[in-house]
Design an enzyme around this catalytic site. Sequence first.
Site, PDB file in Angstrom:
ATOM      1  N   SER A  25      -3.841 -21.370   8.863  1.00  0.00           N
ATOM      2  CA  SER A  25      -3.423 -19.983   9.129  1.00  0.00           C
ATOM      3  C   SER A  25      -2.457 -19.934  10.312  1.00  0.00           C
ATOM      4  CB  SER A  25      -4.652 -19.115   9.436  1.00  0.00           C
ATOM      5  OG  SER A  25      -5.417 -19.694  10.464  1.00  0.00           O
ATOM      6  N   ASN A 112     -15.632 -18.353  13.327  1.00  0.00           N
ATOM      7  CA  ASN A 112     -15.814 -17.088  12.604  1.00  0.00           C
ATOM      8  C   ASN A 112     -15.895 -15.883  13.547  1.00  0.00           C
ATOM      9  OD1 ASN A 112     -15.913 -18.854  10.518  1.00  0.00           O
ATOM     10  ND2 ASN A 112     -18.059 -18.511   9.984  1.00  0.00           N
ATOM     11  N   THR A 157      10.025  24.897  -2.403  1.00  0.00           N
ATOM     12  CA  THR A 157       8.870  24.374  -3.134  1.00  0.00           C
ATOM     13  C   THR A 157       9.464  23.871  -4.448  1.00  0.00           C
ATOM     14  OG1 THR A 157       8.379  26.482  -4.208  1.00  0.00           O
ATOM     15  CG2 THR A 157       7.256  26.076  -2.126  1.00  0.00           C
ATOM     16  N   HIS A 158       8.933  22.797  -4.946  1.00  0.00           N
ATOM     17  CA  HIS A 158       9.492  22.170  -6.161  1.00  0.00           C
ATOM     18  C   HIS A 158      10.964  21.815  -5.983  1.00  0.00           C
ATOM     19  CE1 HIS A 158       5.868  23.894  -8.093  1.00  0.00           C
ATOM     20  NE2 HIS A 158       6.157  24.935  -7.335  1.00  0.00           N
ATOM     21  N   SER A 279      30.086   0.989   2.006  1.00  0.00           N
ATOM     22  CA  SER A 279      30.102   0.247   0.756  1.00  0.00           C
ATOM     23  C   SER A 279      31.128  -0.869   0.840  1.00  0.00           C
ATOM     24  CB  SER A 279      30.460   1.214  -0.377  1.00  0.00           C
ATOM     25  OG  SER A 279      30.976   0.508  -1.483  1.00  0.00           O
ATOM     26  N   ASN A 287      26.369   5.644   4.019  1.00  0.00           N
ATOM     27  CA  ASN A 287      25.061   5.699   3.353  1.00  0.00           C
ATOM     28  C   ASN A 287      23.909   5.647   4.369  1.00  0.00           C
ATOM     29  OD1 ASN A 287      26.382   5.582   0.824  1.00  0.00           O
ATOM     30  ND2 ASN A 287      26.487   3.344   0.966  1.00  0.00           N
ATOM     31  N   TYR A 319     -19.107 -14.988   6.262  1.00  0.00           N
ATOM     32  CA  TYR A 319     -17.693 -15.367   6.365  1.00  0.00           C
ATOM     33  C   TYR A 319     -17.271 -16.143   5.112  1.00  0.00           C
ATOM     34  CZ  TYR A 319     -13.291 -17.436   7.734  1.00  0.00           C
ATOM     35  OH  TYR A 319     -11.974 -17.805   7.751  1.00  0.00           O
ATOM     36  N   GLN A 324      -9.074 -15.140   5.796  1.00  0.00           N
ATOM     37  CA  GLN A 324      -7.854 -15.609   6.451  1.00  0.00           C
ATOM     38  C   GLN A 324      -6.598 -15.010   5.797  1.00  0.00           C
ATOM     39  OE1 GLN A 324      -7.546 -19.794   7.720  1.00  0.00           O
ATOM     40  NE2 GLN A 324      -5.858 -20.002   6.289  1.00  0.00           N
TER      41      GLN A 324
HETATM   42  N1  ARG Z   1      -8.429 -19.417  10.361  1.00  0.00           N
HETATM   43  C1  ARG Z   1      -9.644 -18.795  10.024  1.00  0.00           C
HETATM   44  C2  ARG Z   1      -9.391 -17.327   9.682  1.00  0.00           C
HETATM   45  O1  ARG Z   1      -8.357 -16.844   9.916  1.00  0.00           O
HETATM   46  C3  ARG Z   1     -10.585 -18.888  11.178  1.00  0.00           C
HETATM   47  C4  ARG Z   1     -12.036 -19.028  10.805  1.00  0.00           C
HETATM   48  C5  ARG Z   1     -12.269 -20.303  10.083  1.00  0.00           C
HETATM   49  N2  ARG Z   1     -13.657 -20.467   9.817  1.00  0.00           N
HETATM   50  C6  ARG Z   1     -14.111 -21.373   8.955  1.00  0.00           C
HETATM   51  N3  ARG Z   1     -15.387 -21.437   8.804  1.00  0.00           N
HETATM   52  N4  ARG Z   1     -13.336 -22.152   8.270  1.00  0.00           N
HETATM   53  O2  ARG Z   1     -10.243 -16.671   9.166  1.00  0.00           O
END
Ligand code: ARG
Length: 492
Positions: A25, A112, A157-158, A279, A287, A319, A324
């Site tokens: 991530s 988490n 209106t409309h 344009s 525009n 979780y 993610q």
């Molecule tokens: N990168 C993860 C997220 O955005 C963080 C938590 C990851 N936890 C795990 N048990 N793999 O949610």
Amino acid sequence: MQNDVVRRGRLAGERSGEMMQFLSSMEADRHIADADVLVDIAHVMMLKKQQIIGENTAKELLSALLELYESGIPEQAFSVEYEDIHAGIESFLVGAAGEEIGGRLHIGRSRNDEVAACLRIRVREDIIKQLAILCRLRETLVALAEEHIATTMPGFTHLQHAQPTRLAHHLLAYEQAFSRDFDRLAESYDRVNMSPLGAAAFASTGFPVNREYVARLLGFSGILENTMDAVASRDFALEVLGDLCLMMVTASRICEELILWSSRFAGFVSLDDSFCSTSSIMPQKKNPDSAEIMRAKAGSVIGAYVSAAVVVKGLPMSYNRDLQELTPNLLRAIHDAKQSTGLLVDMLASATFDKERMRDEAGKGFSTATDLADMLVRRFDLPFRTAHTIVGMAVRKGELTLSALDSASTELLGSNLSSRGLTEADVSDVLDIEKSLEQKKVPGSPSRVSLLAAISSRKERLRADREKAEERKGLLTGSRDSLIREARRIAG
Ligand code: ARG
């Protein structure tokens, strides 16, 4: 050996670059990296206070973390070989301070609760910025309204000419809508600003962590009590996304009007050139592209909400890594909404309204026919439906004159109105646009007196909202400053 300290025990085998990228991530985590350092600092301070780690370990961890806070997180911590920034920073600390020290950072917690805390910290800061932008937007609308108290225009209106109004009235309608967006975001803030920390993976921890203390250190107003909910829920994010959707729906409506109004057949407004494009083939074109992009951004924000909601929908407790995938949607929507509304402020402030064009259109389409019907009700004690029919019949004949009204009345009631004292002057008088507007004195209406009252009450409200936003900002800055001060004191 893998650099990622989280993966190295349980998992063997090389991952392909694509697999790393897929799982990581990191791209989105750039936006929560600063928050992660704060969360780490607070966690270490709590571990020390609870005597879960020793004085020396705390000192060393805090000096390393303060170094990250002050000089920035080194690029290597952002490598996609780490699943996320939490692993990246921890691995960096283990590398820099050694396992004896760095390896103790993650006692009694999980990524988490960590990621949920980072997101909440990031989102609360964004809400504060969005609240400030909403205040500026509302301020601009009120200032324009003040300038255009006497700018008479057609109301629709409309999209058909309906009744005359004033530009001030139209702009204040948007201000009122944006003030509800302010309220919604400000209320959501209270639900965002709760700490999930101490939940660890979901079942908390056997270490005697102090959830309230760590929450206080980070400026959260309390803890999310149930530790399973703390890591599993993202309704705080969905709520903010929902708020942003509604705000952007309103913003897209004002953009749509600026687009319509700047078209030659309306000619009500001219946007500043800096908000327009031309344009590549038609050299004469100007525009309103910025307003068009903003109108489209509402679609992106709504899309982000839908994507995020579908990520969470149907997830079993607690979780799941799916969560993610919610984050980039959340961040993108926050960014788009903030940028659009920020630019809208300047687009509105720099626009020029053509008062004459608006005034010219205000009386078209028999826009004061309702006033005429109302007058017949008052003067001849007619039921409104009867008066409405008489005036409607006259309009159908193409004119609102005494003779047209007379023949309609004769056809409907068997007698005309002029024999009951109605004159040509009475008719033209009641059809006068300015007089029609000045009759409307109920709160929130477009008469001068009502507009003046509205402007002053909106200013009052705006002042209070601004204070509310500033106060929250102050609390956050204050808590961050004292967290860092305390961490520096311990680090020595
Ligand atoms: N990168 C993860 C997220 O955005 C963080 C938590 C990851 N936890 C795990 N048990 N793999 O949610």
